[in-house]
Scaffold this motif. Structure first.
Motif, PDB file in Angstrom:
ATOM      1  N   PHE A  10       5.830  -3.669 -19.318  1.00 42.75           N
ATOM      2  CA  PHE A  10       6.932  -3.137 -18.534  1.00 42.75           C
ATOM      3  C   PHE A  10       6.431  -2.197 -17.441  1.00 42.75           C
ATOM      4  O   PHE A  10       6.985  -2.157 -16.340  1.00 42.75           O
ATOM      5  N   SER A  11       5.382  -1.445 -17.736  1.00 47.03           N
ATOM      6  CA  SER A  11       4.838  -0.513 -16.743  1.00 47.03           C
ATOM      7  C   SER A  11       4.183  -1.246 -15.578  1.00 47.03           C
ATOM      8  O   SER A  11       4.080  -0.689 -14.478  1.00 47.03           O
ATOM      9  N   ARG A  27       8.863  -1.398  -9.866  1.00 46.66           N
ATOM     10  CA  ARG A  27      10.209  -0.853 -10.026  1.00 46.66           C
ATOM     11  C   ARG A  27      11.165  -1.361  -8.951  1.00 46.66           C
ATOM     12  O   ARG A  27      12.389  -1.356  -9.139  1.00 46.66           O
ATOM     13  N   VAL A  40      13.265  -7.857 -15.958  1.00 40.94           N
ATOM     14  CA  VAL A  40      12.061  -7.374 -16.639  1.00 40.94           C
ATOM     15  C   VAL A  40      11.608  -8.336 -17.732  1.00 40.94           C
ATOM     16  O   VAL A  40      10.421  -8.691 -17.805  1.00 40.94           O
ATOM     17  N   LEU A  93      17.107  -5.164 -17.106  1.00 36.23           N
ATOM     18  CA  LEU A  93      16.138  -5.419 -18.176  1.00 36.23           C
ATOM     19  C   LEU A  93      16.216  -6.858 -18.633  1.00 36.23           C
ATOM     20  O   LEU A  93      15.181  -7.526 -18.807  1.00 36.23           O
ATOM     21  N   ARG A 111      21.483  -1.303 -15.576  1.00 34.97           N
ATOM     22  CA  ARG A 111      20.089  -1.193 -16.019  1.00 34.97           C
ATOM     23  C   ARG A 111      19.800  -2.153 -17.161  1.00 34.97           C
ATOM     24  O   ARG A 111      18.722  -2.731 -17.224  1.00 34.97           O
ATOM     25  N   TYR A 128      11.027  -0.184 -23.126  1.00 33.84           N
ATOM     26  CA  TYR A 128      11.565  -0.061 -21.765  1.00 33.84           C
ATOM     27  C   TYR A 128      11.900   1.392 -21.439  1.00 33.84           C
ATOM     28  O   TYR A 128      11.650   1.877 -20.322  1.00 33.84           O
ATOM     29  N   GLU A 187      13.688  -4.058 -10.062  1.00 39.54           N
ATOM     30  CA  GLU A 187      14.865  -3.575 -10.788  1.00 39.54           C
ATOM     31  C   GLU A 187      15.820  -2.854  -9.838  1.00 39.54           C
ATOM     32  O   GLU A 187      17.045  -3.001  -9.951  1.00 39.54           O
ATOM     33  N   ALA A 213       8.703   3.212 -20.763  1.00 43.54           N
ATOM     34  CA  ALA A 213       8.017   2.766 -19.552  1.00 43.54           C
ATOM     35  C   ALA A 213       8.771   3.132 -18.279  1.00 43.54           C
ATOM     36  O   ALA A 213       8.140   3.341 -17.237  1.00 43.54           O
ATOM     37  N   ARG A 214      10.106   3.229 -18.347  1.00 41.86           N
ATOM     38  CA  ARG A 214      10.887   3.362 -17.129  1.00 41.86           C
ATOM     39  C   ARG A 214      11.665   4.671 -17.017  1.00 41.86           C
ATOM     40  O   ARG A 214      11.784   5.242 -15.940  1.00 41.86           O
ATOM     41  N   LEU A 215      12.212   5.163 -18.110  1.00 44.31           N
ATOM     42  CA  LEU A 215      13.076   6.335 -18.034  1.00 44.31           C
ATOM     43  C   LEU A 215      12.255   7.617 -18.098  1.00 44.31           C
ATOM     44  O   LEU A 215      11.133   7.635 -18.599  1.00 44.31           O
ATOM     45  N   GLN A 216      12.857   8.677 -17.588  1.00 48.49           N
ATOM     46  CA  GLN A 216      12.217   9.992 -17.630  1.00 48.49           C
ATOM     47  C   GLN A 216      12.471  10.605 -19.001  1.00 48.49           C
ATOM     48  O   GLN A 216      13.340  11.468 -19.181  1.00 48.49           O
TER      49      GLN A 216
END
Length: 284
Positions: free
Chosen positions: A169-170, A174, A195, A191, A187, A101, A177, A104-107
């Protein structure tokens, strides 16, 4: 739409013959080995050695299956494999879900480098890790225990689980969420509540792959757990052969019993597993 309209009526006789040939090859390649193993497990040694080959057993005798449990503690082997496979699967999924996760989601800085490292780690041959792991577990007194197999099984399956879950997850929008977090969900809550339910086929696919890999693993189980009561099924099957004798009907019966959990899991989760294999390869 009628059945006639949906049927591929435009197929030529050559196409139909090709499909029939492909289906026959699938049946022979996929089911014949399993059928032959079951038939062998029902034969006697004399029937197995007959020439010409006797394809069907003379009688449906389950004596070999009884011998599997009487000559070796196979029930204990089965329990050990089930315990190790389930716990390694749960541990691997528990680590893979937040890791996938985050990727796939966080920077995350160096995301591509991390994914490349995950792929590279999955290519390590198990035999290259055997000696270091053996010395490590011997030093911390973990040999002949469940953690000696659970920890490396979970670690070795982690790259496959992460890559599978990252793809799922990708593919999830978005916005779902974001809407959940606007309503006050954290978050982690997004998830867990958004997700994961939408990624159920991917989670099931990853879990089944981990379970099957753990159930079938042989080298680490042979090296780390040397006591008889700590053997797993994959190693226990080899204990029925002697120095000069190979009781193939008995070994076939043990193999049939060993394949039951895998076949049962695939049958139960077939739809989610197939959906996971197909959807996981589609890029969002």
């Amino acid at each position: 739409m009628s059945a006639e309209a949906a049927a591929p009526a435009h197929l030529t006789p050559l196409d139909r013959a090709g499909r029939a040939l492909g289906l026959s090859a699938l049946i022979v390649g996929g089911f014949f080995p399993l059928m032959w193993m079951v038939l062998t497990s029902l034969k006697t040694e004399a029937e197995l050695q007959k020439f010409p080959v006797q394809y069907l057993p003379g009688a449906l005798d389950a004596a070999n299956y009884a011998r599997v449990f009487s000559e070796q503690p196979f029930a204990r082997f089965f329990f050990n494999s089930l315990t190790v496979s389930l716990l390694s699967t749960l541990l691997c999924i528990a680590v893979a879900v937040p890791a996938a996760y985050a990727l796939a989601r966080l920077q995350v800085w160096g995301r591509s480098v991390l994914l490349t490292a995950v792929v590279a780690f999955s290519m390590f041959p198990v035999v290259s890790l055997l000696v270091p792991l053996f010395r490590l577990f011997r030093g911390v007194d973990l040999l002949n225990s469940y953690p000696a197999l659970i920890l490396p099984y979970a670690a070795l399956s982690l790259p496959v689980a992460i890559l599978t879950l990252v793809a799922f997850f990708s593919a999830i929008p978005r916005d779902l969420e974001a809407a959940a977090m606007i309503d006050g969900t954290s978050r982690v809550g997004a998830l867990w509540r958004v997700v994961l339910p939408l990624s159920a086929p991917g989670v099931v696919t990853a879990a089944l792959l981990i379970f099957v890999n753990s159930w079938n693993e042989f080298l680490l189980a042979l090296s780390f757990n040397t006591k008889l009561d700590m053997r797993t099924v994959s190693v226990g099957v080899t204990l029925y052969q002697g120095e000069f004798a190979f009781p193939w009907p008995l070994i076939a019966a043990a193999v049939v019993i060993a394949t039951i959990p895998v076949v049962a899991l695939i049958a139960i989760f077939q739809r989610r597993f197939v959906a996971g294999l197909t959807a996981g390869g589609v890029k969002a």
